[in-house]
Design a protein around this motif. Structure first.
Motif, PDB file in Angstrom:
ATOM      1  N   VAL A   1      43.691  26.707  44.759  1.00  0.00           N
ATOM      2  CA  VAL A   1      43.047  28.412  44.929  1.00  0.00           C
ATOM      3  C   VAL A   1      42.442  28.226  43.837  1.00  0.00           C
ATOM      4  CG1 VAL A   1      43.865  29.160  46.630  1.00  0.00           C
ATOM      5  CG2 VAL A   1      44.367  29.568  44.110  1.00  0.00           C
ATOM      6  N   MET A   2      40.844  28.843  43.683  1.00  0.00           N
ATOM      7  CA  MET A   2      40.172  28.567  42.113  1.00  0.00           C
ATOM      8  C   MET A   2      39.407  30.075  42.170  1.00  0.00           C
ATOM      9  SD  MET A   2      37.748  25.858  40.430  1.00  0.00           S
ATOM     10  CE  MET A   2      36.460  25.901  40.885  1.00  0.00           C
ATOM     11  N   LEU A   3      39.274  30.982  40.455  1.00  0.00           N
ATOM     12  CA  LEU A   3      39.481  32.221  40.507  1.00  0.00           C
ATOM     13  C   LEU A   3      38.884  33.382  41.432  1.00  0.00           C
ATOM     14  CD1 LEU A   3      36.011  30.484  38.950  1.00  0.00           C
ATOM     15  CD2 LEU A   3      38.506  31.217  38.238  1.00  0.00           C
ATOM     16  N   VAL A   4      40.224  33.345  41.984  1.00  0.00           N
ATOM     17  CA  VAL A   4      40.313  34.105  42.937  1.00  0.00           C
ATOM     18  C   VAL A   4      40.342  35.459  42.244  1.00  0.00           C
ATOM     19  CG1 VAL A   4      41.289  32.758  44.309  1.00  0.00           C
ATOM     20  CG2 VAL A   4      43.174  33.822  43.061  1.00  0.00           C
ATOM     21  N   PRO A   5      40.130  36.526  42.723  1.00  0.00           N
ATOM     22  CA  PRO A   5      40.936  37.843  42.260  1.00  0.00           C
ATOM     23  C   PRO A   5      41.809  37.776  41.998  1.00  0.00           C
ATOM     24  CG  PRO A   5      39.942  38.061  44.809  1.00  0.00           C
ATOM     25  CD  PRO A   5      39.581  36.346  44.415  1.00  0.00           C
TER      26      PRO A   5
END
Length: 327
Positions: free
Chosen positions: A130-134
Protein backbone atom coordinates in the motif's frame (compact mmCIF):
# COMPACT_ATOMS: atom_id res chain seq x y z
CA UNK A 1 8.84 21.56 14.62
CA UNK A 2 5.64 19.59 14.02
CA UNK A 3 5.19 21.23 10.61
CA UNK A 4 8.75 20.35 9.59
CA UNK A 5 8.33 16.70 10.65
CA UNK A 6 5.21 16.45 8.47
CA UNK A 7 6.36 18.42 5.43
CA UNK A 8 9.89 17.03 5.15
CA UNK A 9 8.85 13.42 4.35
CA UNK A 10 6.33 14.75 1.80
CA UNK A 11 8.93 16.84 0.00
CA UNK A 12 11.46 14.00 0.06
CA UNK A 13 9.07 11.42 -1.40
CA UNK A 14 7.79 13.67 -4.20
CA UNK A 15 11.31 14.82 -5.00
CA UNK A 16 12.38 11.18 -5.28
CA UNK A 17 9.42 10.38 -7.54
CA UNK A 18 10.24 13.29 -9.83
CA UNK A 19 13.90 12.28 -9.95
CA UNK A 20 13.01 8.71 -10.92
CA UNK A 21 10.64 9.93 -13.66
CA UNK A 22 13.43 12.10 -15.07
CA UNK A 23 15.81 9.11 -14.96
CA UNK A 24 13.27 7.01 -16.83
CA UNK A 25 12.88 9.73 -19.47
CA UNK A 26 16.64 10.20 -19.89
CA UNK A 27 17.20 6.46 -19.97
CA UNK A 28 15.22 6.12 -23.17
CA UNK A 29 13.31 2.88 -23.65
CA UNK A 30 12.15 1.08 -20.52
CA UNK A 31 14.04 -2.06 -19.55
CA UNK A 32 12.77 -5.12 -21.37
CA UNK A 33 14.13 -8.43 -20.20
CA UNK A 34 15.47 -10.86 -22.82
CA UNK A 35 13.60 -13.96 -23.89
CA UNK A 36 14.02 -16.70 -21.30
CA UNK A 37 13.88 -20.45 -21.73
CA UNK A 38 10.90 -22.44 -20.49
CA UNK A 39 10.50 -22.60 -16.72
CA UNK A 40 8.25 -25.67 -16.72
CA UNK A 41 8.28 -27.51 -13.41
CA UNK A 42 8.92 -24.38 -11.33
CA UNK A 43 6.43 -23.01 -8.81
CA UNK A 44 6.10 -19.32 -7.99
CA UNK A 45 4.11 -17.30 -5.45
CA UNK A 46 3.37 -13.65 -6.27
CA UNK A 47 1.82 -11.51 -3.54
CA UNK A 48 -0.55 -8.84 -4.79
CA UNK A 49 -0.70 -10.71 -8.07
CA UNK A 50 -4.30 -9.83 -8.91
CA UNK A 51 -3.57 -6.39 -10.37
CA UNK A 52 -0.88 -3.90 -11.29
CA UNK A 53 2.77 -4.93 -11.30
CA UNK A 54 1.95 -8.15 -9.46
CA UNK A 55 -0.54 -9.29 -12.10
CA UNK A 56 1.95 -8.52 -14.88
CA UNK A 57 4.64 -10.46 -12.99
CA UNK A 58 2.33 -13.44 -12.53
CA UNK A 59 1.33 -13.33 -16.20
CA UNK A 60 4.92 -13.25 -17.45
CA UNK A 61 6.00 -16.09 -15.15
CA UNK A 62 2.97 -18.10 -16.28
CA UNK A 63 3.88 -17.47 -19.91
CA UNK A 64 7.26 -19.07 -19.16
CA UNK A 65 5.46 -22.21 -18.00
CA UNK A 66 5.60 -21.79 -14.24
CA UNK A 67 2.89 -22.93 -11.87
CA UNK A 68 1.91 -19.53 -10.45
CA UNK A 69 0.03 -18.96 -7.22
CA UNK A 70 -1.44 -15.50 -6.73
CA UNK A 71 -1.61 -14.49 -3.07
CA UNK A 72 -4.12 -11.71 -2.42
CA UNK A 73 -6.83 -10.41 -0.11
CA UNK A 74 -9.62 -10.03 -2.68
CA UNK A 75 -10.99 -13.36 -3.87
CA UNK A 76 -13.10 -11.92 -6.70
CA UNK A 77 -10.18 -9.93 -8.15
CA UNK A 78 -7.88 -12.91 -7.67
CA UNK A 79 -10.12 -15.33 -9.54
CA UNK A 80 -10.64 -12.82 -12.35
CA UNK A 81 -6.87 -12.44 -12.67
CA UNK A 82 -6.44 -16.22 -12.75
CA UNK A 83 -8.95 -16.60 -15.59
CA UNK A 84 -7.42 -13.72 -17.55
CA UNK A 85 -3.85 -15.03 -17.16
CA UNK A 86 -4.86 -18.56 -18.08
CA UNK A 87 -6.50 -17.27 -21.27
CA UNK A 88 -3.58 -14.98 -22.15
CA UNK A 89 -0.82 -17.53 -21.54
CA UNK A 90 -2.60 -20.82 -22.33
CA UNK A 91 -1.23 -22.11 -19.03
CA UNK A 92 -3.81 -23.68 -16.73
CA UNK A 93 -1.36 -23.87 -13.80
CA UNK A 94 -2.44 -20.55 -12.30
CA UNK A 95 -4.42 -20.34 -9.08
CA UNK A 96 -5.46 -17.95 -6.34
CA UNK A 97 -4.95 -18.43 -2.61
CA UNK A 98 -6.29 -15.98 -0.08
CA UNK A 99 -3.67 -14.13 1.96
CA UNK A 100 -4.19 -10.86 3.83
CA UNK A 101 -0.70 -9.52 4.53
CA UNK A 102 -2.20 -7.18 7.12
CA UNK A 103 -3.08 -10.20 9.28
CA UNK A 104 -0.50 -12.60 10.70
CA UNK A 105 -3.24 -15.17 11.24
CA UNK A 106 -4.12 -15.00 7.56
CA UNK A 107 -0.46 -15.30 6.53
CA UNK A 108 -0.02 -18.41 8.67
CA UNK A 109 -3.21 -19.91 7.22
CA UNK A 110 -1.99 -19.19 3.69
CA UNK A 111 1.28 -21.00 4.38
CA UNK A 112 -0.64 -23.96 5.80
CA UNK A 113 -2.87 -24.08 2.71
CA UNK A 114 0.12 -23.86 0.39
CA UNK A 115 2.09 -26.49 2.30
CA UNK A 116 -0.89 -28.85 2.09
CA UNK A 117 -0.48 -28.87 -1.69
CA UNK A 118 2.92 -30.59 -1.33
CA UNK A 119 4.46 -28.35 -3.94
CA UNK A 120 8.01 -27.08 -4.23
CA UNK A 121 8.60 -23.33 -4.20
CA UNK A 122 11.25 -21.97 -6.54
CA UNK A 123 10.27 -18.28 -6.73
CA UNK A 124 8.69 -15.99 -4.15
CA UNK A 125 7.89 -12.46 -5.32
CA UNK A 126 7.08 -10.17 -2.39
CA UNK A 127 5.21 -7.60 -4.44
CA UNK A 128 2.06 -6.51 -2.59
CA UNK A 129 1.90 -3.14 -0.90
CA UNK A 130 0.00 0.00 0.00
CA UNK A 131 1.16 3.58 -0.51
CA UNK A 132 0.36 6.83 1.31
CA UNK A 133 -2.69 5.43 3.10
CA UNK A 134 -4.20 7.46 5.96
CA UNK A 135 -3.17 6.46 9.45
CA UNK A 136 -4.61 3.06 10.27
CA UNK A 137 -3.59 -0.23 11.82
CA UNK A 138 -3.33 -3.83 10.64
CA UNK A 139 -5.28 -6.60 12.36
CA UNK A 140 -2.31 -7.01 14.72
CA UNK A 141 -2.07 -3.34 15.61
CA UNK A 142 0.86 -2.28 13.40
CA UNK A 143 0.95 0.86 11.26
CA UNK A 144 -0.28 -0.33 7.86
CA UNK A 145 2.74 0.58 5.70
CA UNK A 146 5.13 -1.09 8.11
CA UNK A 147 2.78 -3.96 8.97
CA UNK A 148 1.67 -4.90 5.44
CA UNK A 149 4.47 -3.79 3.13
CA UNK A 150 7.28 -4.98 5.36
CA UNK A 151 6.29 -7.09 8.37
CA UNK A 152 3.75 -9.19 6.47
CA UNK A 153 6.36 -10.12 3.88
CA UNK A 154 8.96 -10.69 6.60
CA UNK A 155 6.71 -13.28 8.25
CA UNK A 156 5.57 -14.85 4.97
CA UNK A 157 9.15 -15.29 3.75
CA UNK A 158 10.33 -16.81 7.00
CA UNK A 159 7.44 -19.27 7.09
CA UNK A 160 8.13 -20.36 3.49
CA UNK A 161 11.91 -20.63 3.87
CA UNK A 162 11.83 -24.30 4.86
CA UNK A 163 10.05 -25.21 1.61
CA UNK A 164 12.34 -22.99 -0.45
CA UNK A 165 15.47 -24.51 1.07
CA UNK A 166 14.19 -27.96 0.09
CA UNK A 167 13.32 -26.75 -3.41
CA UNK A 168 16.61 -25.06 -4.28
CA UNK A 169 19.52 -27.05 -5.69
CA UNK A 170 23.16 -26.26 -6.35
CA UNK A 171 22.50 -25.67 -10.04
CA UNK A 172 19.04 -24.16 -9.64
CA UNK A 173 18.69 -21.93 -6.59
CA UNK A 174 15.30 -20.91 -5.28
CA UNK A 175 14.85 -17.13 -5.45
CA UNK A 176 13.24 -14.54 -3.20
CA UNK A 177 12.46 -11.25 -4.93
CA UNK A 178 11.28 -8.33 -2.83
CA UNK A 179 9.83 -5.24 -4.50
CA UNK A 180 11.04 -2.02 -2.89
CA UNK A 181 11.12 1.48 -4.40
CA UNK A 182 13.38 4.48 -4.90
CA UNK A 183 11.63 6.11 -1.95
CA UNK A 184 13.77 3.89 0.28
CA UNK A 185 16.59 6.37 -0.39
CA UNK A 186 14.79 8.94 1.76
CA UNK A 187 13.48 6.45 4.32
CA UNK A 188 14.52 6.57 7.96
CA UNK A 189 14.20 3.76 10.49
CA UNK A 190 13.02 5.05 13.85
CA UNK A 191 13.43 2.08 16.19
CA UNK A 192 11.73 4.05 18.96
CA UNK A 193 8.64 4.45 16.79
CA UNK A 194 8.51 1.87 13.97
CA UNK A 195 4.72 2.16 14.13
CA UNK A 196 4.90 5.88 13.27
CA UNK A 197 2.65 6.65 16.24
CA UNK A 198 4.20 10.05 16.87
CA UNK A 199 3.39 12.73 14.31
CA UNK A 200 2.22 10.32 11.59
CA UNK A 201 3.28 11.02 8.01
CA UNK A 202 2.09 8.58 5.31
CA UNK A 203 5.04 9.64 3.17
CA UNK A 204 7.57 8.95 5.91
CA UNK A 205 5.87 5.67 6.86
CA UNK A 206 5.86 4.47 3.25
CA UNK A 207 9.53 5.34 2.74
CA UNK A 208 10.43 3.60 6.00
CA UNK A 209 8.67 0.39 4.91
CA UNK A 210 10.55 0.35 1.61
CA UNK A 211 13.90 0.89 3.35
CA UNK A 212 13.07 -1.93 5.76
CA UNK A 213 12.44 -4.28 2.82
CA UNK A 214 15.90 -3.59 1.36
CA UNK A 215 17.65 -4.10 4.72
CA UNK A 216 15.65 -7.29 5.30
CA UNK A 217 16.79 -8.60 1.91
CA UNK A 218 20.46 -8.01 2.68
CA UNK A 219 20.25 -9.54 6.15
CA UNK A 220 18.36 -12.55 4.81
CA UNK A 221 20.90 -13.14 2.06
CA UNK A 222 23.75 -13.06 4.55
CA UNK A 223 22.01 -15.70 6.67
CA UNK A 224 21.28 -17.88 3.65
CA UNK A 225 24.92 -17.70 2.55
CA UNK A 226 26.19 -18.54 6.03
CA UNK A 227 23.85 -21.54 6.17
CA UNK A 228 24.98 -22.74 2.74
CA UNK A 229 21.42 -22.74 1.43
CA UNK A 230 20.58 -22.86 -2.25
CA UNK A 231 18.30 -19.84 -1.95
CA UNK A 232 19.03 -16.26 -2.96
CA UNK A 233 17.35 -12.98 -1.99
CA UNK A 234 17.35 -9.79 -4.06
CA UNK A 235 15.45 -6.50 -3.94
CA UNK A 236 14.08 -4.80 -7.05
CA UNK A 237 12.95 -1.27 -7.90
CA UNK A 238 10.22 -1.21 -10.59
CA UNK A 239 10.47 2.54 -11.22
CA UNK A 240 7.44 4.82 -11.43
CA UNK A 241 4.62 2.68 -12.81
CA UNK A 242 1.11 3.62 -13.89
CA UNK A 243 -1.07 1.67 -11.43
CA UNK A 244 -3.87 2.56 -9.01
CA UNK A 245 -1.35 2.55 -6.15
CA UNK A 246 -1.37 6.35 -6.47
CA UNK A 247 -5.01 6.76 -5.44
CA UNK A 248 -3.96 8.19 -2.05
CA UNK A 249 -1.64 10.80 -3.53
CA UNK A 250 -2.72 14.42 -2.91
CA UNK A 251 -5.20 15.74 -5.50
CA UNK A 252 -2.66 17.92 -7.39
CA UNK A 253 -0.45 14.83 -7.66
CA UNK A 254 -3.35 12.73 -8.96
CA UNK A 255 -4.13 15.40 -11.52
CA UNK A 256 -0.53 15.50 -12.73
CA UNK A 257 -0.48 11.71 -12.93
CA UNK A 258 -3.73 11.65 -14.91
CA UNK A 259 -2.32 14.14 -17.39
CA UNK A 260 1.18 12.72 -17.78
CA UNK A 261 1.26 9.04 -16.76
CA UNK A 262 0.65 7.82 -20.31
CA UNK A 263 3.84 9.57 -21.39
CA UNK A 264 6.24 9.43 -18.43
CA UNK A 265 5.22 6.42 -16.31
CA UNK A 266 6.04 2.81 -17.05
CA UNK A 267 3.29 0.36 -17.89
CA UNK A 268 2.67 -2.48 -15.41
CA UNK A 269 4.38 -4.91 -17.82
CA UNK A 270 7.43 -2.64 -17.95
CA UNK A 271 7.38 -2.27 -14.17
CA UNK A 272 7.28 -6.06 -13.76
CA UNK A 273 10.25 -6.64 -16.08
CA UNK A 274 12.93 -6.41 -13.38
CA UNK A 275 10.98 -8.70 -11.04
CA UNK A 276 10.73 -11.30 -13.81
CA UNK A 277 14.41 -10.83 -14.66
CA UNK A 278 15.39 -11.38 -11.01
CA UNK A 279 13.17 -14.47 -10.91
CA UNK A 280 14.67 -16.37 -13.83
CA UNK A 281 17.74 -14.70 -15.38
CA UNK A 282 20.53 -17.29 -15.68
CA UNK A 283 23.20 -14.64 -15.01
CA UNK A 284 21.73 -14.18 -11.52
CA UNK A 285 21.97 -17.88 -10.67
CA UNK A 286 23.39 -18.18 -7.17
CA UNK A 287 23.70 -14.39 -6.79
CA UNK A 288 21.88 -12.58 -3.99
CA UNK A 289 22.08 -9.47 -1.89
CA UNK A 290 21.55 -7.14 -4.87
CA UNK A 291 19.37 -4.10 -5.46
CA UNK A 292 18.20 -4.20 -9.07
CA UNK A 293 16.81 -1.34 -11.15
CA UNK A 294 16.05 -1.70 -14.88
CA UNK A 295 17.79 -5.07 -14.88
CA UNK A 296 21.02 -3.64 -13.46
CA UNK A 297 22.69 -4.00 -10.07
CA UNK A 298 22.41 -0.60 -8.43
CA UNK A 299 23.66 0.90 -5.19
CA UNK A 300 20.93 1.27 -2.60
CA UNK A 301 20.85 3.83 0.21
CA UNK A 302 24.04 3.95 2.30
CA UNK A 303 22.18 3.15 5.51
CA UNK A 304 20.75 -0.04 3.98
CA UNK A 305 24.21 -1.65 4.13
CA UNK A 306 24.58 -1.09 7.88
CA UNK A 307 24.73 -4.66 9.21
CA UNK A 308 24.20 -3.60 12.80
CA UNK A 309 20.95 -1.87 11.89
CA UNK A 310 19.95 -4.82 9.71
CA UNK A 311 20.35 -7.20 12.63
CA UNK A 312 18.50 -4.84 14.96
CA UNK A 313 15.60 -4.61 12.51
CA UNK A 314 15.57 -8.39 12.11
CA UNK A 315 15.51 -8.90 15.89
CA UNK A 316 12.66 -6.42 16.37
CA UNK A 317 10.74 -7.94 13.45
CA UNK A 318 10.98 -11.44 14.93
CA UNK A 319 9.52 -10.16 18.19
CA UNK A 320 6.67 -8.41 16.37
CA UNK A 321 5.93 -11.43 14.17
CA UNK A 322 6.22 -13.91 17.02
CA UNK A 323 8.85 -16.14 15.44
CA UNK A 324 12.26 -17.35 16.68
CA UNK A 325 15.22 -15.10 15.89
CA UNK A 326 17.17 -17.16 13.36
CA UNK A 327 19.88 -14.51 13.17
Amino acid sequence: MWLVSVLLPILRVYYTGLRVILQQMCGGLAFSHPAFSSQNGKVAIVTGGAKGIGCSTAKQLSRLGMHVIIAGNNEAEGNEAVTRIQQDTQNEKVEFLYCDLASMKSIRQFVQNFTAKNLCLHVLVNNAGVMLVPERKTADGFEEHFGLNYLGHFLLTNLLLKTMKKSGTENLNARIITVSSATHYVGELNFDDLNSSYCYSPHGAYAQSKLALVMFTYCLQRQLSEDGCYVTANAVDPGVVNTDLYRNVCWPGRLVKWLTAWLFFKTPDEGAATSVYASVAPELEGIGGCYLYSGQKTKSADVSYNEELQRKLWNESCKMAGIPDSA
